[in-house]
Design a protein around this motif. Structure first.
Motif, PDB file in Angstrom:
ATOM      1  N   ARG A 130       0.856  -1.188   0.000  1.00  0.00           N
ATOM      2  CA  ARG A 130       0.000   0.000   0.000  1.00  0.00           C
ATOM      3  C   ARG A 130       0.890   1.235   0.000  1.00  0.00           C
ATOM      4  O   ARG A 130       2.086   1.155   0.337  1.00  0.00           O
ATOM      5  N   SER A 131       0.297   2.349  -0.404  1.00  0.00           N
ATOM      6  CA  SER A 131       1.071   3.601  -0.424  1.00  0.00           C
ATOM      7  C   SER A 131       0.115   4.792  -0.282  1.00  0.00           C
ATOM      8  O   SER A 131      -1.073   4.704  -0.589  1.00  0.00           O
ATOM      9  N   LEU A 132       0.690   5.879   0.180  1.00  0.00           N
ATOM     10  CA  LEU A 132      -0.036   7.143   0.316  1.00  0.00           C
ATOM     11  C   LEU A 132       0.765   8.222  -0.399  1.00  0.00           C
ATOM     12  O   LEU A 132       1.957   8.404  -0.131  1.00  0.00           O
ATOM     13  N   ASN A 133       0.133   8.917  -1.339  1.00  0.00           N
ATOM     14  CA  ASN A 133       0.797   9.930  -2.151  1.00  0.00           C
ATOM     15  C   ASN A 133       0.093  11.271  -1.968  1.00  0.00           C
ATOM     16  O   ASN A 133      -1.131  11.340  -1.881  1.00  0.00           O
ATOM     17  N   GLY A 134       0.893  12.322  -1.918  1.00  0.00           N
ATOM     18  CA  GLY A 134       0.354  13.678  -1.838  1.00  0.00           C
ATOM     19  C   GLY A 134       1.167  14.620  -2.697  1.00  0.00           C
ATOM     20  O   GLY A 134       2.382  14.433  -2.869  1.00  0.00           O
ATOM     21  N   SER A 135       0.513  15.625  -3.280  1.00  0.00           N
ATOM     22  CA  SER A 135       1.218  16.602  -4.117  1.00  0.00           C
ATOM     23  C   SER A 135       0.546  17.957  -3.976  1.00  0.00           C
ATOM     24  O   SER A 135      -0.662  18.047  -3.703  1.00  0.00           O
ATOM     25  N   ILE A 136       1.314  18.991  -4.160  1.00  0.00           N
ATOM     26  CA  ILE A 136       0.806  20.363  -4.151  1.00  0.00           C
ATOM     27  C   ILE A 136       1.405  21.092  -5.336  1.00  0.00           C
ATOM     28  O   ILE A 136       2.592  20.937  -5.645  1.00  0.00           O
ATOM     29  N   ASN A 137       0.564  21.861  -6.030  1.00  0.00           N
ATOM     30  CA  ASN A 137       0.993  22.559  -7.230  1.00  0.00           C
ATOM     31  C   ASN A 137       0.573  24.023  -7.134  1.00  0.00           C
ATOM     32  O   ASN A 137      -0.526  24.349  -6.663  1.00  0.00           O
ATOM     33  N   LEU A 138       1.411  24.890  -7.596  1.00  0.00           N
ATOM     34  CA  LEU A 138       1.122  26.324  -7.655  1.00  0.00           C
ATOM     35  C   LEU A 138       1.508  26.829  -9.038  1.00  0.00           C
ATOM     36  O   LEU A 138       2.645  26.616  -9.485  1.00  0.00           O
ATOM     37  N   THR A 139       0.537  27.471  -9.716  1.00  0.00           N
ATOM     38  CA  THR A 139       0.790  28.006 -11.056  1.00  0.00           C
ATOM     39  C   THR A 139       0.462  29.492 -11.067  1.00  0.00           C
ATOM     40  O   THR A 139      -0.591  29.905 -10.561  1.00  0.00           O
ATOM     41  N   VAL A 140       1.370  30.265 -11.629  1.00  0.00           N
ATOM     42  CA  VAL A 140       1.189  31.720 -11.712  1.00  0.00           C
ATOM     43  C   VAL A 140       1.219  32.122 -13.179  1.00  0.00           C
ATOM     44  O   VAL A 140       2.281  32.060 -13.808  1.00  0.00           O
ATOM     45  N   PRO A 141       0.065  32.513 -13.752  1.00  0.00           N
ATOM     46  CA  PRO A 141       0.072  32.937 -15.157  1.00  0.00           C
ATOM     47  C   PRO A 141       0.905  34.210 -15.328  1.00  0.00           C
ATOM     48  O   PRO A 141       0.814  35.150 -14.527  1.00  0.00           O
ATOM     49  N   VAL A 142       1.708  34.246 -16.366  1.00  0.00           N
ATOM     50  CA  VAL A 142       2.517  35.417 -16.673  1.00  0.00           C
ATOM     51  C   VAL A 142       2.029  36.091 -17.944  1.00  0.00           C
ATOM     52  O   VAL A 142       1.848  37.311 -17.989  1.00  0.00           O
ATOM     53  N   TYR A 143       1.777  35.310 -18.952  1.00  0.00           N
ATOM     54  CA  TYR A 143       1.314  35.862 -20.235  1.00  0.00           C
ATOM     55  C   TYR A 143       0.367  34.853 -20.863  1.00  0.00           C
ATOM     56  O   TYR A 143       0.659  33.659 -20.932  1.00  0.00           O
ATOM     57  N   SER A 144      -0.812  35.337 -21.293  1.00  0.00           N
ATOM     58  CA  SER A 144      -1.812  34.435 -21.881  1.00  0.00           C
ATOM     59  C   SER A 144      -2.253  34.904 -23.254  1.00  0.00           C
ATOM     60  O   SER A 144      -3.378  34.642 -23.670  1.00  0.00           O
ATOM     61  N   GLY A 145      -1.410  35.642 -23.928  1.00  0.00           N
ATOM     62  CA  GLY A 145      -1.757  36.092 -25.270  1.00  0.00           C
ATOM     63  C   GLY A 145      -2.795  37.196 -25.303  1.00  0.00           C
ATOM     64  O   GLY A 145      -3.367  37.483 -26.354  1.00  0.00           O
ATOM     65  N   GLY A 146      -3.069  37.812 -24.158  1.00  0.00           N
ATOM     66  CA  GLY A 146      -4.069  38.880 -24.099  1.00  0.00           C
ATOM     67  C   GLY A 146      -5.472  38.398 -23.816  1.00  0.00           C
ATOM     68  O   GLY A 146      -6.384  39.222 -23.682  1.00  0.00           O
ATOM     69  N   SER A 147      -5.669  37.097 -23.712  1.00  0.00           N
ATOM     70  CA  SER A 147      -7.018  36.571 -23.494  1.00  0.00           C
ATOM     71  C   SER A 147      -7.588  37.016 -22.158  1.00  0.00           C
ATOM     72  O   SER A 147      -8.752  37.427 -22.065  1.00  0.00           O
ATOM     73  N   VAL A 148      -6.767  36.925 -21.111  1.00  0.00           N
ATOM     74  CA  VAL A 148      -7.255  37.295 -19.783  1.00  0.00           C
ATOM     75  C   VAL A 148      -7.514  38.795 -19.710  1.00  0.00           C
ATOM     76  O   VAL A 148      -8.572  39.238 -19.235  1.00  0.00           O
ATOM     77  N   ARG A 149      -6.573  39.587 -20.188  1.00  0.00           N
ATOM     78  CA  ARG A 149      -6.726  41.039 -20.111  1.00  0.00           C
ATOM     79  C   ARG A 149      -7.979  41.506 -20.851  1.00  0.00           C
ATOM     80  O   ARG A 149      -8.773  42.305 -20.324  1.00  0.00           O
ATOM     81  N   ASN A 150      -8.188  41.013 -22.054  1.00  0.00           N
ATOM     82  CA  ASN A 150      -9.359  41.431 -22.834  1.00  0.00           C
ATOM     83  C   ASN A 150     -10.646  40.814 -22.287  1.00  0.00           C
ATOM     84  O   ASN A 150     -11.717  41.410 -22.410  1.00  0.00           O
ATOM     85  N   GLY A 151     -10.541  39.638 -21.696  1.00  0.00           N
ATOM     86  CA  GLY A 151     -11.721  39.058 -21.060  1.00  0.00           C
ATOM     87  C   GLY A 151     -12.190  39.893 -19.879  1.00  0.00           C
ATOM     88  O   GLY A 151     -13.392  40.070 -19.661  1.00  0.00           O
ATOM     89  N   ILE A 152     -11.233  40.436 -19.113  1.00  0.00           N
ATOM     90  CA  ILE A 152     -11.583  41.305 -17.988  1.00  0.00           C
ATOM     91  C   ILE A 152     -12.243  42.587 -18.493  1.00  0.00           C
ATOM     92  O   ILE A 152     -13.252  43.051 -17.945  1.00  0.00           O
TER      93      ILE A 152
END
Length: 484
Positions: free
Chosen positions: A87-109
């Motif tokens: 048996r086994s127990l696995n855990g993970s944590i991930n953190l993602t920080v968008p830097v550039y999205s081609g303008g999609s986020v900015r124009n969506g806002i």
């Protein structure tokens, strides 16, 4: 200059009779509808939903993090897997920080913020439309009460005529034809009274539908201020201030941002990331062939920059861009259609108002003249120069002129208010409905637009409007004083 349509005014444009101190005013009816009308409350809720589009769009450009945990029970291991754990127990944590999205986020806002402005203009339009309907319902009740009162007076007069004709027939002063004519006119008047009473009941029920309670004795409304001198100035004001036009323009701008946001799907995207992993075999990692001390837990961590360059996405970005462009074209056409509609509505309301005012003047002359004529016909009949039919015709002409005058007064007020609404001057602030009851949609927007807490939510909503199911069915009873 702020229009204070419903503040206490000096004489009334529409006067169906004297009003008592306890009479219900148009301002009170509008305040009640402002607080309890379900159409208006639903529009406010819809605007609050539109407000949430901004924090949703902002979330696309903010860091995101997730934690995963997994417990595994290996109940059947391969024969050659000598060190396989049970048996086994696995855990993970991930953190993602968008830097550039081609303008999609900015124009969506930007698109989401623009749609908030369009929604607030729509809310203004809904408010003006509800108020226009309330004013029309208020005036309909007053008009129909006046018409019922006139019809009742006419029936009473015709009953008196019939009795007098019958008495004169008994003494041989009139013929049976005269009696039959009086009887026929009375029957017609009674049927017209029934129709007028049905119209009054219908108007009362519509009033309840819009305001939320049955009408009491309605006070004549105050004059309409700041009406334009001509259709040109009215249209100029409408194109600047009409909320429907403003909302259509905002949607055109939002659709342009949508196109830019769709184009961003074809551009590279850059993000920073970090992740950590932990694994524990719970003391089951080992081998019966090798006598060794196996480490039962292990950890790892990593971080870096991730560059994603779209190469081929099955044609999805192109389709999304074309769809956004088509919707942008639709918004442009709808802006022109809205502008056309407002121009036609403004010009039509101005023409209706001006015509109704002219009808009022002509009808007043007709009422005065017919009243004088009726008096003369009755006097001439007393000396044998006029017949009973002449009296009946004169009474009918006077009644028709009175009904036309009452209707014209109602039409003039409703057309004038419709004109103000088309010009963008018939909302709560324009009408003086202040005193702490005004709903400000920007308050909710300012409250939610910067929220970043995933667990921040509001209480479950409850209905704000009143139900009318317990309101008794209306009748044609007159509440106000009789019409003059």
């Amino acid at each position: 200059m702020k229009t204070c349509l419903l503040l206490a005014g000096c004489g009334a444009l529409v006067a169906f009779g004297a009003a008592s101190a306890q009479a219900e005013t148009l301002r009170e009816a509008l305040i009640t509808a402002y607080q309890q009308n379900p159409t208006l409350n639903a529009a406010r809720a819809a605007q609050r939903a539109t407000d949430e589009g901004v924090p949703i769009s902002l979330a696309d450009g903010r860091p995101s993090s997730q934690v995963q945990a997994q417990y595994t029970e290996n109940f059947l291991n391969p024969a050659n897997a000598f060190t396989a754990p049970e048996r086994s127990l696995n855990g993970s944590i991930n953190l993602t920080v968008p830097v550039y999205s081609g303008g999609s986020v900015r124009n969506g806002i930007k698109a989401a913020k623009t749609r908030v402005g369009a929604g607030q203009a729509d809310l203004r339009g809904t408010e003006a439309a509800v108020f226009s309907n309330v004013v029309a319902a208020y005036m309909d009740v007053m008009r129909d009460e006046a018409i019922v009162s006139l019809r009742l007076q006419n029936v009473g007069a015709l009953e008196t005529n019939l009795q007098a004709s019958s008495d004169r027939f008994e003494i041989g002063d009139l013929t049976r034809t005269d009696v039959a004519q009086s009887d026929a006119r009375l029957a017609i008047a009674q049927s017209d009274l029934q129709t007028a009473e049905a119209n009054l009941i219908r108007s009362k029920e519509i009033y309840i539908q819009l305001v939320g309670n049955a009408p009491g004795q309605l006070e004549p409304p105050p004059p309409l201020p700041n009406l334009p001198d001509g259709p040109e100035s009215a249209v100029d004001t409408a194109l600047d201030d009409n909320p429907d036009v403003i909302a259509a323009r905002e949607r055109v701008e939002a659709s342009k941002f949508d196109v830019k946001a769709a184009r961003g799907a074809r551009l590279p995207q850059v993000a920073l990331f970090t992740q950590g992993n932990y694994q524990n075999f719970l003391g089951t990692l080992g081998s019966s062939l090798i006598n060794a001390n196996f480490i039962q837990q292990q950890s790892s961590a990593a971080g870096g920059v991730q560059l994603t360059v779209p190469v081929y996405q099955g044609g999805r970005p192109g389709a999304q861009i074309r769809r956004a462009q088509a919707l942008s074209g639709q918004a442009m056409e709808q802006e022109i259609a809205t502008e056309r509609d407002v121009i036609a509505q403004t010009r039509g309301a101005f023409a209706s108002y001006r015509a109704a005012m002219q009808v009022i003047a002509a009808s007043q002359v007709a009422v005065d003249s017919n009243a004088l004529a009726l008096e003369g016909v009755r006097a001439e009949n007393s000396v044998g120069n006029r017949t009973v039919l002449d009296i009946l015709d004169a009474e009918r002409e006077l009644l028709n002129a009175q009904v036309q005058l009452v209707t014209a007064r109602r039409n003039a007020y409703v057309a004038g208010f419709t004109l103000l609404a088309a010009m963008g001057k018939a909302e709560a602030r324009d009408l003086g409905l202040d005193g702490g009851i005004l709903y400000d949609p920007s308050v909710n927007y300012d409250r939610v637009r910067r929220k970043i807490n995933d667990w921040a939510s509001d209480e479950d909503p409850t209905a704000q409007s009143t139900r009318t199911v317990d309101t008794p069915a209306q009748d044609a009873a007159l509440i106000g004083p009789p019409a003059n």
